[in-house]
Write an enzyme that holds these catalytic residues in place. Structure first.
Site: not given
Lengths: 426, 426
Positions: B212, B226, B228, B385, B388
């Site tokens: 990502s 972006h 991913n 998870a 951050e």
């Protein structure tokens, strides 16, 4: 449990409405066309206002929103005010909606203590909105921008926002009134908490009214505060507008970037006193509920130092008059709970580093509101909702630093440790 | 459709593992204890790395993340590297998990084109991560902070973040590898898109690996980007580690605050070329999917000017080798699609007002990621998870102005009108 039929719900005033084809959509479109260029709260609009104080012992009929208000963008102004003559022509149906009934009642007899709770709640929140806006304007020295708007599907609201003021980075005080229809799956979900809800229908009309308030001060030593009090009611259209189920929800909570124990204590103490007048069990119960609800679960910390939160208070809790009085006292406790705090923090000195920490905490506020808050999610998923009123709760500015961790033994670390382990303040 | 049994999944290497009581939790705790103070990517750690390039024809074995990396907060450093001797002692069970099998395979024979796809995908994304990080560091003149971390429940990742650099306000390039267990309700939900999923089990082991990337430049004339790309696989524990179902997802999209048509055209053209090599239908199909997915539905506008987005590409689409090659080419197209754009925008002059508009658009970015993005929601709801790494996609700063509306005929208004009516760019 049988459906609730509050004694104050009078339908006699509607008996003059003769049958005819209702065209509520056309009506509403006409209303918007006619009024789209009017100033909200202008004199011509006030002539149409028929909302007297909801609780005569406790409110002043002359309270009103500041007479000199400005709206920033002319093309986005949404008009308020119903042309009643149009309503009479179009709503003459065998089964007028509750929105139509309520509009007629307000026009014909105003709102008194024997009016339907819908109208009393609407009047109550608008009354408190005026008082709160007036006090905040005095404090900040800046006027709120006032947008009165109507909902295409029924209802409307008044959104008051003060942005980039002297004391507040952003302050929003919003009332909204929604008339709509609950489909069967929504009724089934709600029935878990409200046995009075009739499952034997395909849909129910509903009414929701609430006052929401979020104040984000500029000074990082001054805490953000949030308040919301609301009333929800369903009506079975087959039963002549009788209330089917009703409940109240609400609360008020404080979110500091720098923790002053005396502020948290004062805030909780003032709210506790308002609760104790009605039920000694309320404060501890609603305080714990608040810590549980306003939690950034993904970070294992509460949003702030809490206050109270409750939902689904209905006839299983207390009778409607008692709960209405509790809501009124909760709203009345707001200014005394917050004003002394903002007064003593608004002019404190602060550093650039402290301002950055405030911005990081603002980021956490955004995370809660957009990820976890059920009210925001409900609003964003409601067709025709007024997005700017829902997202008015977001701060003017926020910050996300990767892996930011406060220094050991710092004031910032102390705040986080309290957010991870909520305290008892009174 | 029968369960998939890819020919490259070799289990022979596991035959040496003798039965014993597996204690994966204790093992993992020991791993973390032993390594919690090590530098990620330090020399001692690299000795343990056994990930050769995934597609020998297309990658350089000497590619590696910058040797001089810093981690900002010592106490938050999470170690990577598996002590294989410990693994051998603890994992000697009749039914080793796929995480244990994969660790052993990597150690014993490295990753080649005949390795399980899980390992090839992990190697592929780490390889691309290194190349992308290296190029972005050259551009910005600032080093990324690199955090290598492991997941208590299996897997781990490498999070690279550059904050407050010369070109980028915030840039995150993250790889993550997750081994876990899918409960029955999750299997049932996923089955709608993947008929190969075995419904006759209470749970399935799963593997997920992805790269990502989100880059938020400082200059308001330079667009956010972006990317991913991810691979997902389920394994039936009763069938000796055979793959049960698998699929790929991903895409790449551009979010400008100020729209330069030539940038949008170049970006889409480069991505289209990568798609066309594999299937002429991909670009139009995935471009439309992107506009539909990256939509702030509550505002009736897309997040940006799009790119491509796809999910659930499995054996019903193409065979696994073909899709893997498509993913590789998608990743390879990133630098050519974005670098020319950032090069020509990063030093453009801008006004304070333009910076504020960028901050308002950043607010919209936050709204999409926190309200609508399924990946973010999945991450925030996944126990254990790394928050951050999930929220690294958020900008450093954002802004919410009540009722902000761009001036008529302005560049800001033009952007919004394109976001409300997505265009064809090539």
């Amino acid at each position: 449990m049988a459906a609730i039929r509050p004694q104050f719900l009078r339908t006699a005033q509607l008996s003059r409405v003769a049958p005819c084809q209702a065209r509520p959509r056309c009506l509403r479109q006409q209303v918007r066309r006619n009024h789209s260029n009017r100033e909200p709260f202008s004199e011509s609009k006030r002539e149409n206002e028929t909302i007297p104080p909801p609780r005569p012992t406790n409110s002043k009929p002359n309270d009103h929103l500041p007479s000199k208000t400005t709206v920033p963008y002319a093309k986005t102004r949404l008009a308020i005010g119903i042309p009643f003559i149009g309503l009479l022509i179009y709503s003459m149906s065998d089964t007028p909606t509750i929105a139509e009934r309520d509009t007629l009642t307000k026009r014909e007899s105003g709102v008194t203590s024997s009016s339907p709770m819908r109208l009393r709640m609407e009047a109550l929140i608008k009354d408190h909105q005026k008082k709160i806006v007036r006090e905040l304007e005095k404090l900040d020295g800046t006027k709120f921008k006032v947008d009165a708007w109507d909902r295409p599907a029924g209802g409307g609201g008044i959104t008051c926002v003060l942005q980039d003021g002297n004391v507040f980075e952003k302050a929003g005080v919003n009332t909204s009134v929604v008339y709509g229809t609950l489909p069967r799956p929504a009724i089934q979900r709600m029935r878990a908490n409200h046995k009075a809800l009739d499952l034997d229908v395909e849909s129910l009309e509903f009414f929701a009214a609430g006052l929401s308030l979020v104040l984000h001060p500029k000074n990082p030593m001054a805490p953000t505060v949030h308040l919301n009090y609301r009333y929800f009611e369903t009506v079975d259209p087959r039963k002549g507008g009788e209330t089917n189920a009703w409940w109240y929800g609400g609360g008020c909570d404080l979110t500091p970037s720098y923790l002053f124990d005396e502020d948290a204590i004062h805030f909780h103490k003032t709210i506790k006193e308002a609760c104790d007048k009605h039920d000694k069990a309320y404060y501890p119960r609603f305080k714990e509920w608040c810590d549980r609800y306003f939690s950034n679960k993904h970070r294992g910390e509460t949003r702030g130092v809490g206050g109270i939160f409750f939902d689904d208070l209905d006839e299983g809790e207390k009778d409607q008059e008692q709960l209405f009085a509790f809501i009124d006292d909760g709203l009345s406790a707001f200014l005394p709970s917050y004003m002394p705090i903002i007064q003593r923090r608004k002019d404190m000195p602060f550093t650039e580093k402290e301002k950055i920490w405030q911005q990081i905490r603002r980021g956490r506020y955004v995370e809660f509101n957009l990820v976890h808050d059920r009210g925001t999610a409900f609003g964003l998923n409601t067709p025709g909702a007024r997005i700017e009123s829902i997202l008015m709760s977001l701060p003017l500015t926020a910050r996300w630093e990767y892996m930011h961790e406060p220094e050991q033994g710092s004031r910032e670390e102390r705040l986080v440790s309290v957010l991870k382990n909520p305290r008892e303040w009174v």
